[in-house]
Design a protein around this motif. Structure first.
Motif, short mmCIF file in Angstrom:
data_model
loop_
_atom_site.label_atom_id
_atom_site.label_comp_id
_atom_site.label_asym_id
_atom_site.label_seq_id
_atom_site.Cartn_x
_atom_site.Cartn_y
_atom_site.Cartn_z
N PHE A 494 30.83 45.33 46.42
CA PHE A 494 29.70 44.68 45.75
C PHE A 494 29.93 44.81 44.24
N VAL A 495 29.97 43.69 43.54
CA VAL A 495 30.12 43.73 42.08
C VAL A 495 28.74 43.65 41.43
N SER A 496 28.64 44.24 40.23
CA SER A 496 27.41 44.18 39.44
C SER A 496 27.51 43.15 38.33
N HIS A 497 28.69 42.59 38.15
CA HIS A 497 28.94 41.55 37.15
C HIS A 497 30.06 40.69 37.71
N LEU A 498 29.94 39.38 37.62
CA LEU A 498 30.93 38.51 38.26
C LEU A 498 32.34 38.76 37.76
N SER A 499 32.48 39.17 36.51
CA SER A 499 33.81 39.41 35.96
C SER A 499 34.53 40.54 36.68
N GLN A 500 33.79 41.42 37.36
CA GLN A 500 34.41 42.55 38.05
C GLN A 500 35.29 42.10 39.22
N LYS A 501 35.17 40.85 39.63
CA LYS A 501 36.09 40.29 40.62
C LYS A 501 37.53 40.47 40.18
N LEU A 502 37.75 40.41 38.86
CA LEU A 502 39.11 40.46 38.32
C LEU A 502 39.74 41.84 38.44
N LEU A 503 38.97 42.84 38.80
CA LEU A 503 39.50 44.19 39.02
C LEU A 503 40.05 44.37 40.43
N LEU A 504 39.75 43.43 41.30
CA LEU A 504 40.07 43.58 42.72
C LEU A 504 41.23 42.68 43.12
N SER A 505 41.86 43.02 44.23
CA SER A 505 42.98 42.21 44.73
C SER A 505 42.46 40.91 45.33
N LYS A 506 43.37 39.99 45.56
CA LYS A 506 42.99 38.71 46.17
C LYS A 506 42.54 38.88 47.62
N ASN A 507 42.90 40.00 48.22
CA ASN A 507 42.52 40.24 49.62
C ASN A 507 41.14 40.87 49.75
N ALA A 508 40.58 41.31 48.66
CA ALA A 508 39.27 41.96 48.70
C ALA A 508 38.18 40.96 49.06
N GLN A 509 37.18 41.44 49.80
CA GLN A 509 36.01 40.62 50.12
C GLN A 509 34.90 41.02 49.14
N VAL A 510 34.47 40.05 48.36
CA VAL A 510 33.57 40.35 47.24
C VAL A 510 32.16 39.85 47.52
N SER A 511 31.19 40.74 47.33
CA SER A 511 29.77 40.39 47.37
C SER A 511 29.18 40.72 46.00
N ALA A 512 27.99 40.22 45.74
CA ALA A 512 27.34 40.47 44.45
C ALA A 512 25.99 41.13 44.69
N ASN A 513 25.72 42.23 43.97
CA ASN A 513 24.42 42.87 44.13
C ASN A 513 23.36 42.16 43.31
N GLU A 514 22.16 42.74 43.26
CA GLU A 514 21.02 42.05 42.65
C GLU A 514 21.10 41.96 41.14
#
Length: 662
Positions: A494-514
């Motif tokens: 779960f990311v707290s800021h959309l830019s945090q997607k860039l810290l994760l690998s392409k295989n990661a499953q990304v959700s966004a918190n509130e």
């Protein structure tokens, strides 16, 4: 080393302030319309006034940026489309935004409008600027809480224009992450209606004190450093301020930018900006003395000595003159009134002025000098065109909103549980929830062994939550830590800021918190198109706004201690319990984690009793947040039972769920 002269960006809350900014030397002016801006209490500009301002600015080669920097309720999308159509045709130089739904609408339908990311978007590292570049956002207005080394590295690594606040009021909480005003009365800071709870007195060990009342920002001493870093725009806060303030501050910074050798003269001008005491905040490393002992702006000039027959007498070593504006503060209840000095009689340091007697002034009241008019500015535009925002046809809006709909729907109800301490894992049955969100501190994540059998058995349920703030200096360490966690088989985050997607690998499953705000269908659609698997609705949201949404796949937080302040600034609470209370006897708790101060209420916001109503409306994903609770099997069992049977939890509040978010 950069040689480009930075833009001087000035605020305008009304026509008079607009002209003051022009005369003071602004390169650009930011202002708001009557709706969708974070200074809803300013006078702001009508459509006709905006067109007149644009014409006047173009004649002087000055740019106009429009503030649309609030979160957008779903029912407001129709009006928003009308406003954007008007701004697109008017040809404004840029729009300043916070809401990802607004961003999505701009890119989908108004691609020619230039986008600036508001400081309320929470960009505080080079990850945020990189993501903004990818999203074709032209400029990022950085968070105010940066140190000079952090800012230097961000400037070095950024390929978008950077804007920085250099003067004016400071918020205690990170901009965009404050819910205190919303919690107290539904006046959301993210809706432009902040009631400024940080400026209030709070009781700590029987003593009333200012805990969060920050002094004002002033970066004139750091100006040459900022120029060398290539900061594109230097921004002055103050759309609620007078024209005199705008003009004086503009003149000062204009002088300092163009004639660095006159910095001392520029600083002298700022002594009469009539704001609060000044600090350079984190850039200047003077946060320790950052709390002011009065919430009043202006210069203290003494106290009322006598009131008689409509005349007020006081003594002051400050040279006052006829027409100066003063604020009178009642020392007993802290109420204030503003008065212009009339019929002023001066005898050395003894002063007397006349007032109409409508306002109550009494002996002992404190006097603050808040303004002196040195130049008059037009309060009206000479050539005011007749203009209004025209509504788009209903059918066109309907077709557009259909484009915002996410087709997929959840198949069955799901429950997520968030925990903030590893000890909770010993108190929970992981068979119960569909997902467990680990919101651990940096140190706890570094020490936690995700390869143990127990975690691996339930790894399909485990999510790692990233914090709301990751400093520039910790980015690489965070990237390595997340890679290590992924290497141990944990792939959901779960990311707290959309830019945090860039810290994760392409295989990661990304959700966004509130904290990635979804107040409307457009924001939900934007996240969906960015491969965000789950998203949450903000905790300050209300039921009426939720039920108007087509996209009901998000997670509704049913129980949490809302984080009302989220700040990098320390707070001095001296009692052992780290608690304080406001003037209505509401009690709040202070905690510190990874260098961040968090303030929560003493009772959770809980909505279990509305679960069936939410299910009926089409919502099926829910969360119980156990953060800020002491790990306990009893508490976990009690909350799960309240969830299963849709029973009210007491003591608790419902935040804005029923009373509404203004």
């Amino acid at each position: 080393m950069h040689n480009q002269t930075p833009e001087l960006l000035l605020p305008a809350g009304n026509t008079e302030a607009f002209y003051a900014a022009l005369e003071g030397g602004a390169d650009a002016i930011y202002l708001g319309l009557k709706i969708f801006n974070a200074r809803g209490r300013a006078v702001n500009f009508s459509e006709s006034h905006l067109l007149a301002a644009l014409q006047e600015a173009r004649n002087r080669k000055v740019k106009i940026y429009i503030t649309l920097n609030t979160v957008i309720k779903n029912s407001e999308i129709d009006d928003l489309l009308d406003v954007l159509t008007f701004l697109d045709r008017a040809g404004v130089d840029a729009v300043i935004i916070q809401d990802w739904g607004l961003y999505y609408i701009l890119r989908l339908r108004f691609p020619k409008l230039v986008i600036h990311a508001s400081t309320q978007m929470g960009n505080h590292n080079s990850l945020g600027t990189e993501f903004s570049k990818q999203q074709k956002i032209e400029r990022v207005i950085l968070a105010r809480e940066l140190t000079m080394p952090e800012l230097s590295k961000i400037a070095l690594n950024s390929q978008v224009e950077l804007e920085l606040f250099v003067h004016g009021a400071l918020c205690y909480s990170f901009s965009g992450l404050c819910f205190f005003s919303s919690y107290l009365g539904g006046r959301g800071a993210n809706r432009g209606l902040c009631a400024q709870p940080c400026r209030r007195l709070y009781k700590d060990q029987e003593e009333n004190k200012f805990l969060f009342n920050l002094k004002d920002n002033q970066q004139l001493p750091n100006l040459e450093k900022l120029k060398k870093l290539g900061i594109r725009s230097l921004k002055v806060e103050g759309r609620m301020k007078s024209a005199d303030y705008v003009y004086r501050v503009a003149k000062s910074y204009r002088m300092a930018i163009d004639q660095p050798e006159k910095k001392d003269e520029a600083e002298e001008l700022l002594k009469l900006d009539f704001g609060r005491e000044k600090i350079a905040y984190f850039l200047g490393k003077d946060v320790k003395e950052g709390i002011a002992d009065t919430s009043n702006t202006g210069l203290s000039i003494g106290n009322v000595e006598r009131v008689k027959n409509g005349q007020v007498f006081f003594q002051s070593g400050t040279m006052m003159q006829e027409g100066d504006r003063v604020r009178v503060r009642n020392v007993k209840d802290d109420s204030t009134i503003n008065i212009k000095l009339r019929d002023l009689v001066i005898d050395g340091e003894q002063y007397c002025f006349t007032y109409d007697g409508k306002e109550k002034i009494q002996m002992g009241d404190e006097l603050f000098w808040v303004g002196r008019r040195e130049q008059r500015f037009p309060g009206k535009f000479q050539n005011l065109p007749h203009a209004r925002i025209k509504s788009l046809p209903y059918g066109e809006k309907k077709r557009f909103k259909q484009q915002l709909q996410i087709k997929s729907r959840p198949s069955k109800p799901r429950l997520f549980i968030r925990i903030d301490q590893p000890d909770w894992l010993r108190k929970l049955r992981l068979d119960d929830p569909d997902g467990v969100i680990l919101s651990f501190s940096r140190k706890e994540l570094e020490q936690f062994d995700f390869s143990v059998r127990f975690i691996q058995q339930f790894r399909h349920k485990i999510f790692i939550e990233l914090p709301k703030f990751i400093s520039e200096e910790h980015l690489e360490a965070c990237r390595k830590l997340l890679a290590k966690i992924e290497g141990q088989g944990i792939s959901q985050f779960f990311v707290s800021h959309l830019s945090q997607k860039l810290l994760l690998s392409k295989n990661a499953q990304v959700s966004a918190n509130e904290n990635v705000y979804v107040y409307n269908d457009a924001a939900a659609k934007m996240l969906n198109e960015n491969a965000i698997r789950n998203f949450c609705y903000p905790i300050e949201n209300d039921f009426e706004n939720l039920r108007t949404m087509q996209n009901k796949q998000g997670i509704v937080v049913l129980h949490a201690y809302p984080e009302l302040f989220y700040s990098r600034m320390p707070v001095q609470v001296v009692n052992e319990e780290n608690q304080f209370e406001d003037d209505t006897h509401k009690v709040f708790q202070k905690t510190n984690r990874d260098g961040i101060t968090v303030v929560t209420p003493d009772a959770p916001a809980s909505l279990f009793q509305y679960k069936n109503q939410l299910l009926k409306e089409g919502f099926a994903n829910f969360m119980i947040d156990l953060s800020h609770e002491k790990p306990s099997k009893h508490v976990a069992k009690k909350l799960l039972n309240k969830f299963r049977f849709a029973e009210q939890y007491q003591p608790s509040t419902t935040f804005n769920f029923k009373k509404g978010l203004k």
